[in-house]
Each structure stands twice: as C-alpha cells, then as structure tokens.
Design a protein around this motif. Structure first.
Motif, short mmCIF file in Angstrom:
data_model
loop_
_atom_site.label_atom_id
_atom_site.label_comp_id
_atom_site.label_asym_id
_atom_site.label_seq_id
_atom_site.Cartn_x
_atom_site.Cartn_y
_atom_site.Cartn_z
N VAL A 344 53.72 -23.18 8.32
CA VAL A 344 55.17 -23.26 8.07
C VAL A 344 55.88 -23.37 9.42
CG1 VAL A 344 57.18 -22.08 7.11
CG2 VAL A 344 54.96 -21.89 5.97
N ASP A 345 56.91 -24.22 9.47
CA ASP A 345 57.76 -24.32 10.65
C ASP A 345 58.81 -23.21 10.57
OD1 ASP A 345 59.31 -24.98 12.81
OD2 ASP A 345 59.43 -27.11 12.32
N LEU A 346 58.84 -22.33 11.57
CA LEU A 346 59.73 -21.17 11.54
C LEU A 346 61.20 -21.54 11.78
CD1 LEU A 346 57.56 -18.51 13.34
CD2 LEU A 346 58.54 -18.29 11.08
N CYS A 347 61.45 -22.63 12.47
CA CYS A 347 62.84 -22.97 12.81
C CYS A 347 63.71 -23.21 11.56
CB CYS A 347 62.88 -24.18 13.74
SG CYS A 347 62.11 -23.86 15.35
N SER A 377 59.66 -27.68 17.33
CA SER A 377 58.94 -27.23 16.16
C SER A 377 58.03 -26.08 16.56
CB SER A 377 58.09 -28.38 15.59
OG SER A 377 57.28 -27.93 14.51
N CYS A 378 58.12 -24.98 15.80
CA CYS A 378 57.27 -23.81 16.05
C CYS A 378 56.55 -23.48 14.75
CB CYS A 378 58.09 -22.62 16.54
SG CYS A 378 58.80 -22.86 18.18
N ARG A 379 55.31 -23.94 14.63
CA ARG A 379 54.57 -23.80 13.38
C ARG A 379 53.59 -22.65 13.50
NH1 ARG A 379 54.11 -28.81 10.69
NH2 ARG A 379 51.85 -28.60 10.48
N ALA A 380 53.37 -21.93 12.37
CA ALA A 380 52.45 -20.80 12.35
C ALA A 380 51.89 -20.63 10.94
CB ALA A 380 53.15 -19.52 12.79
N ASP A 383 53.08 -16.38 5.38
CA ASP A 383 53.55 -16.40 3.99
C ASP A 383 55.06 -16.59 4.08
OD1 ASP A 383 54.69 -15.47 1.49
OD2 ASP A 383 52.69 -14.71 1.00
N ALA A 384 55.55 -17.72 3.63
CA ALA A 384 56.96 -18.06 3.82
C ALA A 384 57.89 -17.05 3.13
CB ALA A 384 57.23 -19.47 3.31
N ASP A 385 57.56 -16.61 1.91
CA ASP A 385 58.42 -15.66 1.20
C ASP A 385 58.46 -14.32 1.92
OD1 ASP A 385 58.99 -17.53 -0.73
OD2 ASP A 385 57.35 -16.91 -2.06
N GLN A 386 57.30 -13.83 2.36
CA GLN A 386 57.30 -12.55 3.07
C GLN A 386 58.02 -12.66 4.40
OE1 GLN A 386 53.24 -11.21 3.33
NE2 GLN A 386 53.24 -10.38 1.25
N GLU A 483 55.70 -11.56 17.40
CA GLU A 483 54.93 -12.74 17.81
C GLU A 483 53.96 -13.15 16.71
OE1 GLU A 483 52.84 -12.25 21.43
OE2 GLU A 483 54.56 -12.68 22.71
N LEU A 484 53.74 -14.47 16.62
CA LEU A 484 52.75 -15.01 15.68
C LEU A 484 51.94 -16.08 16.40
CD1 LEU A 484 55.10 -15.48 12.60
CD2 LEU A 484 53.37 -13.70 12.85
N GLY A 485 50.72 -16.31 15.92
CA GLY A 485 49.90 -17.37 16.51
C GLY A 485 50.44 -18.74 16.14
N ALA A 486 50.60 -19.60 17.16
CA ALA A 486 51.16 -20.93 16.92
C ALA A 486 50.08 -21.88 16.42
CB ALA A 486 51.80 -21.47 18.20
N VAL A 487 50.53 -22.90 15.67
CA VAL A 487 49.65 -23.96 15.18
C VAL A 487 50.15 -25.27 15.77
CG1 VAL A 487 48.81 -25.20 13.17
CG2 VAL A 487 49.18 -22.72 13.04
N GLY A 488 49.25 -26.05 16.40
CA GLY A 488 49.65 -27.30 17.01
C GLY A 488 50.14 -28.30 16.00
N ALA A 489 51.01 -29.17 16.44
CA ALA A 489 51.55 -30.22 15.55
C ALA A 489 50.47 -31.20 15.20
CB ALA A 489 52.72 -30.92 16.22
N GLU A 490 50.42 -31.62 13.94
CA GLU A 490 49.40 -32.57 13.47
C GLU A 490 49.80 -33.98 13.89
OE1 GLU A 490 49.00 -32.03 9.33
OE2 GLU A 490 48.10 -30.04 9.47
#
Length: 490
Positions: A344-347, A377-380, A383-386, A483-490
C-alpha cells in the motif's frame, strides 16, 4: 522477548530457526585434510622419485662410461701389435668386434700420422682422420649431444704409435632415463590417488560426527530439545558427542522450566489484565451511568418543566453516546485481528485520513493539516484498514492536544529501505515521565478519554513489526511517529 522465545535461545527475532550456514567446499575440513595429505604425498614422493631418478641416471651414465673405457682399452690391447705391423686385417677384425657391441656408434684406429687404419665405417679407411677429441668426454654432455666420444692412445715404450677413437650413443640411455622419469611420475600420481582416497576416508570418519552434530544443533535451534547424537568411538569426537548430549539435556530441562514460568507469568498477567480492565470499565461507565440514572429519576417527576425535561433528555443522550464510545474503544482494543498485509502507498492513505479528521466535529474550524510528502511514493506491506485506524488515532490525539486550534504537520518520507511517518502538533505537550506511559492501556491525560487510542495504535504497529516513538515537551508540542519497511516501486 517472550519466555518461550528466550527458552529456545537459538531462534531469530522473528521466531524462526536460523538455518545452518553453508560452507564453501574449499573451506571444509574434508577438503583441507585431503589437500594437506595430497601435498605431503606429492612433496615426499616427488623428492623421493627425483632422488631415485638422479641416482639411477648417475649409475647408468657411469656404467656406460666405464663400458666405453673398457672397450677402448681392449681395442688398444688388441691393436698394439697390429698397428706396429700395419696388419690391416687384424685391425679390421678388432673394429668389427667392437662394432657388434651395443650402443657403439663408431670405432676407429688411427696411426701416428693421422691416417685411419681401421674403422667401423669402411669409407673412412685410408683417409686422414678429422679433428680428434682432445680427451675423453664425461657426463653430463653439453646441449643436444647424444654421442660420448672416448680417446685412448696406443703407446709402445712410451712412444705414441696410434690412437683409438670410440663413440658410444646415449639414445638408449636417454630413453631409459625418460622411462624412469615417466614411471616416477606415474608412481607419484598413484601415491597421490591412494593418499587422497585414504585422506577422504579419514575425513569422512572425522566429519561424519560433525555433520551429525550440525544437524542436531539445527534441530535444537528449531526448538526440538529431545534430539541426541550417537556417542560413537571413544575418541575426541565421542567426547564431543557426549558433551553435546549433556548440553541438550540441560537445555531441555531449562526450556521446560522456562515454559512453566512463562505459563505462570502469562496466567498472572491475564488475571491482572482482567482485573485492570474490569476496574477501568467500572470507572469509565460509573459516572455516565450515574448521570443517566439521576436523569431518569428526574423524568419521573410530574412537576418537571418542559424545558428542564428537554435538558434531561439531552443529558441522557450525551451520556449514552459516551457509554457507547467507551465500550467501542474497549472492544477495539480487545479484538485486534491479525493484519492482512498488502503493498500500500502510505501517501494517499495519510491524505485520506487527514481530510476525514479535518471534517470531524472536534477539529472542524480549529485545526488544519499540513501534509509533507518528501518522496513521491512510499510503499510498504501493511493492513490498510488497521493503518487507517492508527493514523486516525494519532491525528485525533494531535487535534485534542491543541485546544486552541492551530496546525498539525504530517510527514511521510522514505530512505534506507524504511518509511517514516510523523505527526507533529503544537499542543500542550507532556512531561517526560508521562511519555513512557501513554502507550499503556487506560492511561490518559484528558478527563473524557479512555486511554486506549495510543494503546490500540501501539498494538497494531507491533503486529507490523514496528512501534510508536514519542518526543514531547510541555508547552511546545508533541511528535509521534513510527517506521515501516519500504517496498521498492515495481
């Protein structure tokens, strides 16, 4: 770290057994042992073979030289009288006998004037001899010379009357030496093979116990303390195996005690939590419930004015909503589910929650949000709802801390494989001693709060492998982040 994880001891922070590291072939004990034995064999057998070849070469050359000297002396003895008498037939018979000897390339009998009286080459008889060797040659011969030239003078009463020349071929000698060297190399290779096989067998016997110990250690690191290894022989490996088994027994006993202590502590914590929860629920619902009871008793009075009756109804409705909100908070805290992770993108998520909080009655018209997205873009994995609930609680806390209104800054930035989210307010702030308590359940600095907002956020973040970091100063404001672990852009 929980007691159960501590009991396992060899597990990774995530609770999974760490796999045994793979060792490169060239770093294994087996390879080093085989290499060491092979090098010893090559060095020793190479030195032995070289020495043997040198000795044999010296012996064979010496034999060839001595045989040539003997032949030349025999020629001198057999040809002395024939030279004086110039008996060419006798001299030809002498050279013919010499020619039949192995390795003889040529043999000549020359008179004092340098004329060839007899030779193994008939064409040379009667001709002047070419340049004669000054003295008999000795080994080693120079360059590619494969002919050992020998010279003996024929003397009578101290006067030279002739010369015997003899040439021996070294081709058979060189062939024999080459054959000896080849046999030596084959012997070295055979010894190397036998030594390597023996070293492999020895290393197999030594490392077999090590492999068993490695496998058993992996099972222990996975939590299986019942594993044991066979003691094997009465050598160092057997001593190590028995020491390992003793360690496994001790670990199993320690793990059993740790599990028992963990169960006792968990039960005590559960009972304490139940007691604290019960006391908090009783405390939180007592006041609104008392207000509702009093209001209902007032409604029973017939002399109550219409306007007063409306105010009492409003009180009942307000306190009822307060009770409902309190119970909802308790339920949210008690039944947090396991996160359903997705990229999910946090922005956009932060922007969505900020707009909802701005429209909330508690903040509408008083507080505005300033969003700072330092990366596009900051993806991680979240759980989007939580995470929406976490952001809602943090932003709503910031709004409630700014009773006089103002601006709340929300930052989202990526770097070094991490996503950092921060909510900064300019509210009343907190004392340093109070900061460490606010993430615990039922701890709040407001009269109307249940103290579960930050506790819920902390539990959700812990399930995401993170946690809240809080920096606050009284009268200045508070910054709450995670802080959360980032996921690189696809």
């Amino acid at each position: 770290m929980s007691a159960e994880t501590a009991a396992r001891g060899l597990e990774t922070p995530g609770g999974l057994a760490r796999p045994a590291p793979r060792i490169s072939l060239f770093r294994t004990l087996r390879f080093r042992l085989i290499l060491s034995v092979a090098l010893v064999h090559v060095c020793l057998m190479g030195a032995f073979t070289w020495e043997s070849v040198q000795e044999q070469s010296q012996s064979v050359r010496e034999q060839l030289y001595n045989r040539g000297v003997s032949l030349s002396n025999l020629m001198v003895v057999a040809s002395t009288n024939a030279v004086l008498a110039e008996d060419l037939a006798a001299l030809a018979e002498v050279t013919e006998r010499v020619h039949r000897q192995p390795d003889v390339r040529y043999g000549e009998i020359v008179d004092a004037r340098g004329q060839v009286l007899a030779s193994t080459e008939p064409r040379s008889i009667g001709r002047p001899v070419g340049a004669m060797v000054a003295a008999s040659e000795r080994f080693p011969l120079p360059g590619d010379d494969q002919l050992l030239d020998l010279r003996e003078e024929v003397t009578v009463a101290g006067r030279r009357v002739g010369t015997v020349l003899l040439g021996l071929s070294t081709e058979s000698l060189d062939a024999a030496l080459r054959s000896t060297r080849n046999e030596g190399l084959l012997f070295i290779l055979l010894a190397l093979f036998i030594g390597s096989v023996a070293a492999w067998g020895l290393s197999l016997a030594l490392t077999r116990h090590l492999h068993e110990l490695t496998r058993a250690a992996g099972q222990i690191s996975a939590g299986d303390f019942s594993v044991r290894v066979a003691p094997g022989a009465r050598d160092e490996s057997g001593v190590l195996a028995r020491a390992f088994n003793a360690m496994a027994v001790s670990l199993e006993r320690t793990a059993r005690r740790a599990r028992q202590e963990h169960e006792k502590r968990t039960e005590a914590e559960r009972l304490a939590c139940v007691g604290e929860l019960s006391a908090s629920i009783a405390h939180e619902i007592r006041n609104p419930l008392a207000a509702i009871i009093n209001s209902v008793s007032l409604l029973d009075r017939e002399d109550l004015e219409r306007e007063d009756r409306g105010e009492v109804v409003d009180i009942i409705n307000s306190e009822t909503r307060r009770l409902q909100r309190t119970l909802n908070d308790f339920l949210d805290f008690a039944r947090i589910r396991e996160p359903q992770l997705a990229v999910v993108d946090l922005c956009p998520l932060v922007e969505e929650v900020a707009r909802l909080v701005e429209r909330d009655p508690q903040s509408q018209g008083r507080v505005r949000f300033r969003l700072r997205f330092l990366d596009g873009s900051c993806r991680a994995h979240i759980d989007a709802d939580q995470m929406r609930q976490v952001l809602w609680n943090l932003m709503l806390n910031a709004v409630q801390a700014m009773s006089g209104g103002g601006e709340v800054t929300v930052r989202v930035e990526c770097g070094d494989g991490r996503v950092q989210v921060s909510v900064v307010d300019a509210g009343c702030g907190m004392e340093e001693a109070f900061v460490g308590k606010v993430t615990k359940p039922f701890v709040t600095g407001r009269r109307s709060g249940t103290g579960l907002g930050l506790a819920i956020a902390q539990r959700v973040l812990m399930q995401h492998g993170s946690g809240l970091s809080i920096v606050s100063q009284p009268g200045v404001g508070t910054e709450v982040g995670f802080e959360l672990g980032a996921v690189g852009a696809e």
